[in-house]
Scaffold this active site. Structure first.
Site, mmCIF file in Angstrom:
data_model
loop_
_atom_site.group_PDB
_atom_site.id
_atom_site.type_symbol
_atom_site.label_atom_id
_atom_site.label_comp_id
_atom_site.label_asym_id
_atom_site.label_seq_id
_atom_site.Cartn_x
_atom_site.Cartn_y
_atom_site.Cartn_z
ATOM 1 N N LYS A 21 17.343 0.756 33.750
ATOM 2 C CA LYS A 21 18.603 0.051 33.519
ATOM 3 C C LYS A 21 19.370 -0.231 35.148
ATOM 4 O O LYS A 21 19.451 0.716 35.730
ATOM 5 C CB LYS A 21 19.461 0.934 32.531
ATOM 6 C CG LYS A 21 18.818 0.960 31.327
ATOM 7 C CD LYS A 21 19.754 1.988 30.489
ATOM 8 C CE LYS A 21 19.173 2.110 29.066
ATOM 9 N NZ LYS A 21 20.107 2.934 28.202
ATOM 10 N N GLU B 29 21.448 5.654 11.278
ATOM 11 C CA GLU B 29 22.656 5.697 10.543
ATOM 12 C C GLU B 29 22.422 6.461 8.978
ATOM 13 O O GLU B 29 23.359 7.152 8.624
ATOM 14 C CB GLU B 29 23.232 4.274 10.081
ATOM 15 C CG GLU B 29 23.798 3.541 11.434
ATOM 16 C CD GLU B 29 22.773 2.903 12.220
ATOM 17 O OE1 GLU B 29 23.069 2.273 13.225
ATOM 18 O OE2 GLU B 29 21.613 2.820 11.729
ATOM 19 N N ARG C 93 24.229 -0.148 7.085
ATOM 20 C CA ARG C 93 22.887 0.190 6.942
ATOM 21 C C ARG C 93 22.532 1.533 6.222
ATOM 22 O O ARG C 93 21.531 1.831 6.195
ATOM 23 C CB ARG C 93 22.426 0.185 8.534
ATOM 24 C CG ARG C 93 22.540 -0.791 9.286
ATOM 25 C CD ARG C 93 22.228 -0.648 10.805
ATOM 26 N NE ARG C 93 20.842 -0.888 10.696
ATOM 27 C CZ ARG C 93 20.051 -1.052 11.821
ATOM 28 N NH1 ARG C 93 20.626 -0.648 13.024
ATOM 29 N NH2 ARG C 93 18.614 -1.329 12.022
#
Length: 617
Positions: free
Chosen positions: A281, A366, A394
């Site tokens: 990253k 979730e 979700r």
């Protein structure tokens, strides 16, 4: 005048990219990375993940015949290089602005955006659907899902892998692993092995061996275990092989020669393939490499210094929640903090450092987060789940079946409620009042300012059943925050202003514009505070003393708080005129938050105009 990006200037579309020599790709990657850095510095957006995906994006469009071959980017945080080389380079100046391009892949924006994303872990399922569609149509199109290591923590990704291995479609899953360093095992030897294992000879030999040994089942099983043992010494691929994929990697995701060679080989193979690449990253920009979390999503910044523009001095609602959580944990040893991979975004950094034993990041899961909280609540703990409104969608079944049905005392701290500005409809919390208020046993609160948010969170902790506090992104009106905490009377609103003829019934963030409009209208303003239970006594009083009631909410009008008010008035037998104001029945595109609300009529001017329309002088 010499161009800053001479090679990038020649690439308007992937077809232009495929005309370049292999030797030019490194130069193109350097120019593309520099362009992304300076472009995002001007607009804000996702930076670290996009800098890390430059070489992969170039290699994919170089090898695959896009858009006929389908690229599906998971989440889409890493899709800026893809946007730039698919005809949207000039449009990057309007990234995430009203009328400009979205920060995530969007199907109606470009034929190269084959699937709209914004939430994680959907790419494998979607790409598999496309692979099966190509197979049914007799086409040789290839489907590629590009998924990050974080998104692989979600169960949906593994559900798709399990299904894909059984279907045997021409699907390539690329795991962009950017959470680990490029360690020695991802070096020359491993790159060589990946090239070898992605080649036609290896694949053909593997199939031939299976066909011959298949007549002697014990020998086939021995061969499989031997292969797994040999590959397992240098790769972590056994898990994906068990799903029915041919695992290749890990390889250096910044080595264009290895990427192009490996992808070229894989494109010729049939059946489900899994390529594991390792990237970094923030690649090429030291501040982002050193602190990828800080530079994951940024506002405008100075690229030479890395200094990010400061947006607000007063605390955000997220910070109010984070401070409350730590204060509450100091007095309540049973409190547990839970997040589905949103520690920074949900304001849990300080809590995770001060109470590490009571902090749980469950990954992008979730559904698991809510049922995990339910299990803790069953045994006497007081779980607080910090979650974005859009991500709570979700886990709707778990909220109903595992928490509300059993009346378990789980607190939902729902961030990003309402519109979210530049992130657009994939991240907007436009529906939570509608989908939460119909659930039995649930208490639902909407704070209008920072202090009310703190007190509502405390109130939620005192209840014996599930409770939700939903608050918007960013800052509030700047109310003074009381250090002490006290429980609010459940189901009771307060009258903020007494006027005549018109009563504005405001929920949460709509109290401030309601008060502004009320001074011009000489209207009453009620801070309703609770969507469930509603303050029926206050409603009865306002209905009897005013000609018009106007409900205001930063939520979909359909089924929202205004609908709850109308249902209550009908139940009470009060035939009062009611106007509902909220978000319209459309997905609202990205832009400036204040402008978005104004366009929906949810500012003081819009409220005043609506009242005059329904109650002329």
């Amino acid at each position: 005048m010499t161009s800053t990006y001479p090679l990038l200037d020649s690439v308007a579309l992937p077809a232009d990219l495929r005309k370049l020599n292999r030797e030019q790709l490194e130069t193109l990657a350097a120019e593309l990375r520099a362009f992304i850095l300076h472009s995002v510095a001007q607009t804000g957006g996702h930076l670290a993940s996009n800098l890390g995906a430059v070489e992969l994006t170039i290699a994919l469009h170089y090898v695959f015949n896009t858009p006929d071959d389908r690229l599906v980017w998971d989440v889409g945080h890493q899709s800026y290089p893809h946007k730039i080389i698919t005809g949207r380079r000039e449009a990057m100046a309007g990234l995430r602005k009203a009328g400009g391009i979205a920060g995530f892949p969007k199907r109606d924006e470009s034929p190269y955006d084959t699937f709209g994303t914004g939430h994680s872990s959907t790419s494998i399922s979607a790409a598999l659907g496309m692979a099966v569609a190509a197979k049914l149509a007799g086409l040789e199109h290839r489907s590629v899902a590009i998924i990050g290591d974080g998104a692989m923590t979600a169960g949906m990704a593994f559900e798709a892998l399990n299904n894909a291995g059984d279907i045997d479609a021409n699907l390539l899953v690329i795991l962009n692993d950017n959470d680990m360093s490029i360690s020695p095992n991802v070096g020359a030897l491993n790159n060589y092995l990946a090239r070898l294992m992605s080649g036609r000879f290896y694949a053909a030999a593997r199939r031939a061996g299976e066909k011959v040994l298949g007549k002697v089942p014990p020998m086939l099983e021995l061969a499989r275990r031997t292969e797994e043992h040999v590959k397992g010494m240098v790769t972590p691929g056994t898990l994906f092989e068990e799903f029915g994929f041919n695992y290749i990697g890990p390889i250096d995701g910044h080595d264009l020669d290895v990427l192009v060679d490996t992808l070229t080989n894989i494109r010729r193979l049939r059946g489900p393939q899994f390529l594991h690449i390792v990237t970094r990253k923030g690649k090429g920009y030291a501040p982002a490499e050193d602190n990828p979390c800080l530079y994951h999503g940024v506002s405008r910044f100075e690229p030479d210094t890395g200094i990010v523009e400061k947006i607000a001095a007063k605390p955000t609602y997220t910070q109010v929640f984070g401070d409350w959580l730590c204060d509450m944990a100091a007095t309540e040893p049973r409190l547990i903090g839970i997040t589905p991979a949103m520690r920074e975004g949900s304001g849990l950094v300080r809590f995770s450092e001060e109470y590490p034993d009571r902090y749980f990041d469950v990954g992008i899961a979730e559904q698991h987060a809510l049922t995990f909280a339910a299990g803790l609540a069953c045994d006497g703990y007081k779980p607080v789940v910090a979650i974005y409104s859009t991500f709570l969608q979700r886990a709707y079944d778990q909220l109903i079946h595992d928490i509300a049905l059993q009346k378990l005392p789980v607190v939902l701290a729902i961030d990003r409620a309402g519109l979210v500005g530049a992130d657009g409809p994939t991240h907007a919390g436009s529906f939570d009042l509608s989908y939460l208020r119909c659930i039995p046993n649930l208490t639902l609160m909407t704070p209008s300012d920072e202090n009310e948010c703190r007190q509502m969170l405390y109130t939620a902790m005192t209840l014996d059943g599930p409770a939700a506090v939903r608050y918007p992104r960013g800052t509030g009106p700047g109310a003074a925050i009381e250090a002490t905490m006290h429980a609010l009377p459940v189901g009771k609103g307060i009258l903020r202003r007494t006027g005549r003829r018109v009563a504005l019934l405001a929920f949460g963030s709509m109290v401030a514009p309601a008060l502004a409009a009320a001074t011009r209208l000489d209207a009453s303003v009620a801070d309703m505070r609770f969507v469930k239970p509603l303050d029926e006594e206050l409603l009865h009083q306002l209905a009897q003393t005013h000609e018009l009631l106007v409900t205001l909410e930063e939520n979909a009008v359909m089924g929202g708080a205004g609908s709850a008010v109308i249902e209550c008035l009908l139940r009470l037998g009060l035939p009062t005129r009611v106007v509902q104001m909220g978000l319209p029945d459309i997905f609202i595109d990205h832009g400036d938050h204040a402008t978005m609300l104004k366009n929906c009529g949810l500012d003081a001017d819009g409220i005043e105009a609506m009242v005059h329309q329904h109650l002329p002088e």
